[in-house]
Design a protein around this motif. Structure first.
Motif, mmCIF file in Angstrom:
data_model
loop_
_atom_site.group_PDB
_atom_site.id
_atom_site.type_symbol
_atom_site.label_atom_id
_atom_site.label_comp_id
_atom_site.label_asym_id
_atom_site.label_seq_id
_atom_site.Cartn_x
_atom_site.Cartn_y
_atom_site.Cartn_z
ATOM 1 N N PHE A 87 0.835 -1.198 0.000
ATOM 2 C CA PHE A 87 0.000 0.000 0.000
ATOM 3 C C PHE A 87 0.872 1.250 0.000
ATOM 4 O O PHE A 87 0.629 2.195 -0.747
ATOM 5 C CB PHE A 87 -0.943 -0.013 1.207
ATOM 6 C CG PHE A 87 -1.741 1.243 1.374
ATOM 7 C CD1 PHE A 87 -2.763 1.559 0.488
ATOM 8 C CD2 PHE A 87 -1.465 2.103 2.422
ATOM 9 C CE1 PHE A 87 -3.502 2.720 0.647
ATOM 10 C CE2 PHE A 87 -2.199 3.268 2.585
ATOM 11 C CZ PHE A 87 -3.220 3.575 1.698
ATOM 12 N N PHE A 88 1.915 1.265 0.829
ATOM 13 C CA PHE A 88 2.824 2.411 0.869
ATOM 14 C C PHE A 88 3.504 2.609 -0.485
ATOM 15 O O PHE A 88 3.665 3.737 -0.947
ATOM 16 C CB PHE A 88 3.890 2.235 1.957
ATOM 17 C CG PHE A 88 3.389 2.487 3.357
ATOM 18 C CD1 PHE A 88 2.092 2.860 3.620
ATOM 19 C CD2 PHE A 88 4.250 2.331 4.425
ATOM 20 C CE1 PHE A 88 1.651 3.088 4.908
ATOM 21 C CE2 PHE A 88 3.823 2.562 5.726
ATOM 22 C CZ PHE A 88 2.524 2.937 5.962
ATOM 23 N N ASN A 89 3.920 1.512 -1.125
ATOM 24 C CA ASN A 89 4.533 1.618 -2.452
ATOM 25 C C ASN A 89 3.558 2.237 -3.449
ATOM 26 O O ASN A 89 3.941 3.077 -4.272
ATOM 27 C CB ASN A 89 4.996 0.252 -2.950
ATOM 28 C CG ASN A 89 6.162 -0.284 -2.148
ATOM 29 O OD1 ASN A 89 6.890 0.457 -1.491
ATOM 30 N ND2 ASN A 89 6.341 -1.586 -2.192
ATOM 31 N N CYS A 90 2.305 1.841 -3.375
ATOM 32 C CA CYS A 90 1.274 2.387 -4.259
ATOM 33 C C CYS A 90 1.092 3.885 -3.999
ATOM 34 O O CYS A 90 1.021 4.685 -4.941
ATOM 35 C CB CYS A 90 -0.038 1.629 -4.044
ATOM 36 S SG CYS A 90 -1.351 2.149 -5.130
ATOM 37 N N VAL A 91 1.025 4.270 -2.744
ATOM 38 C CA VAL A 91 0.879 5.682 -2.398
ATOM 39 C C VAL A 91 2.091 6.471 -2.887
ATOM 40 O O VAL A 91 1.950 7.585 -3.417
ATOM 41 C CB VAL A 91 0.671 5.862 -0.872
ATOM 42 C CG1 VAL A 91 0.764 7.322 -0.460
ATOM 43 C CG2 VAL A 91 -0.664 5.264 -0.447
ATOM 44 N N ASN A 92 3.285 5.912 -2.742
ATOM 45 C CA ASN A 92 4.495 6.582 -3.231
ATOM 46 C C ASN A 92 4.423 6.816 -4.732
ATOM 47 O O ASN A 92 4.851 7.859 -5.231
ATOM 48 C CB ASN A 92 5.743 5.772 -2.879
ATOM 49 C CG ASN A 92 6.024 5.754 -1.396
ATOM 50 O OD1 ASN A 92 5.471 6.535 -0.634
ATOM 51 N ND2 ASN A 92 6.877 4.848 -0.968
ATOM 52 N N GLN A 93 3.880 5.846 -5.469
ATOM 53 C CA GLN A 93 3.726 6.020 -6.918
ATOM 54 C C GLN A 93 2.763 7.150 -7.240
ATOM 55 O O GLN A 93 3.000 7.930 -8.166
ATOM 56 C CB GLN A 93 3.241 4.714 -7.563
ATOM 57 C CG GLN A 93 4.298 3.647 -7.599
ATOM 58 C CD GLN A 93 3.765 2.345 -8.186
ATOM 59 O OE1 GLN A 93 2.629 2.259 -8.627
ATOM 60 N NE2 GLN A 93 4.610 1.324 -8.179
ATOM 61 N N VAL A 94 1.684 7.256 -6.486
ATOM 62 C CA VAL A 94 0.733 8.347 -6.686
ATOM 63 C C VAL A 94 1.421 9.689 -6.439
ATOM 64 O O VAL A 94 1.262 10.637 -7.211
ATOM 65 C CB VAL A 94 -0.502 8.185 -5.760
ATOM 66 C CG1 VAL A 94 -1.368 9.430 -5.770
ATOM 67 C CG2 VAL A 94 -1.302 6.953 -6.142
ATOM 68 N N ILE A 95 2.221 9.767 -5.383
ATOM 69 C CA ILE A 95 2.928 11.008 -5.049
ATOM 70 C C ILE A 95 3.909 11.377 -6.152
ATOM 71 O O ILE A 95 3.975 12.536 -6.580
ATOM 72 C CB ILE A 95 3.643 10.880 -3.687
ATOM 73 C CG1 ILE A 95 2.605 10.786 -2.568
ATOM 74 C CG2 ILE A 95 4.610 12.038 -3.454
ATOM 75 C CD1 ILE A 95 3.170 10.351 -1.235
ATOM 76 N N ARG A 98 2.014 12.565 -9.237
ATOM 77 C CA ARG A 98 1.492 13.911 -9.017
ATOM 78 C C ARG A 98 2.605 14.940 -9.160
ATOM 79 O O ARG A 98 2.414 16.003 -9.748
ATOM 80 C CB ARG A 98 0.837 13.997 -7.643
ATOM 81 C CG ARG A 98 0.001 15.243 -7.466
ATOM 82 C CD ARG A 98 -0.770 15.226 -6.192
ATOM 83 N NE ARG A 98 0.148 15.189 -5.069
ATOM 84 C CZ ARG A 98 -0.185 14.871 -3.845
ATOM 85 N NH1 ARG A 98 -1.412 14.525 -3.568
ATOM 86 N NH2 ARG A 98 0.694 14.865 -2.877
ATOM 87 N N ALA A 99 3.796 14.626 -8.654
ATOM 88 C CA ALA A 99 4.933 15.537 -8.777
ATOM 89 C C ALA A 99 5.337 15.694 -10.240
ATOM 90 O O ALA A 99 5.652 16.806 -10.688
ATOM 91 C CB ALA A 99 6.112 15.043 -7.944
ATOM 92 N N GLU A 100 5.343 14.583 -10.973
ATOM 93 C CA GLU A 100 5.658 14.645 -12.406
ATOM 94 C C GLU A 100 4.670 15.534 -13.141
ATOM 95 O O GLU A 100 5.057 16.383 -13.942
ATOM 96 C CB GLU A 100 5.582 13.246 -13.033
ATOM 97 C CG GLU A 100 6.801 12.409 -12.891
ATOM 98 C CD GLU A 100 6.579 11.026 -13.508
ATOM 99 O OE1 GLU A 100 5.771 10.893 -14.459
ATOM 100 O OE2 GLU A 100 7.207 10.084 -13.013
#
Length: 109
Positions: A87-95, A98-100
């Motif tokens: 779940f944390f890995n998934c959230v990191n990908q979203v972050i 979003r930054a990109e």
């Protein structure tokens, strides 16, 4: 599935997400993703006071995210739900995405 079941389940989910909503608790979970730790380990790694860490560990344990075992005088905490790392890995990908997107938007201006 009944509406009352959905409501109860959603309340439980909300409680877990509420517990996850604190930076120190997230840092503790990041440390526990790498293996079990005692409070003293977390204290030195995170630079937080023992009493503060213990309070956050208690909350994480109450909702079942972590568990512990005692060995001599030490209590070692570990992830009871290892999939939370995914779940944390998934959230990191979203972050990161979003930054990109934000950088791309700024480049266009």
């Amino acid at each position: 599935m009944s509406s009352s079941y959905d409501s109860r389940l959603n309340k439980e989910r909300a409680q877990i997400f509420k517990i996850l909503g604190h930076p120190l608790r997230l840092a503790i979970l990041d440390e526990l993703r790498n293996g079990e730790c005692c409070v003293q380990d977390l204290e030195s790694r995170l630079g937080a006071e023992q009493s503060n860490i213990s309070r956050h560990l208690s909350l994480l344990k109450q909702v079942g995210i972590i568990d512990c075992r005692k060995e001599g005088l030490f209590v070692y905490y570990f992830m009871a739900i290892p999939c939370i790392g995914n779940f944390f890995n998934c959230v990191n990908q979203v972050i990161m995405k979003r930054a990109e997107n934000s950088r791309e938007l700024c480049d266009k201006e």
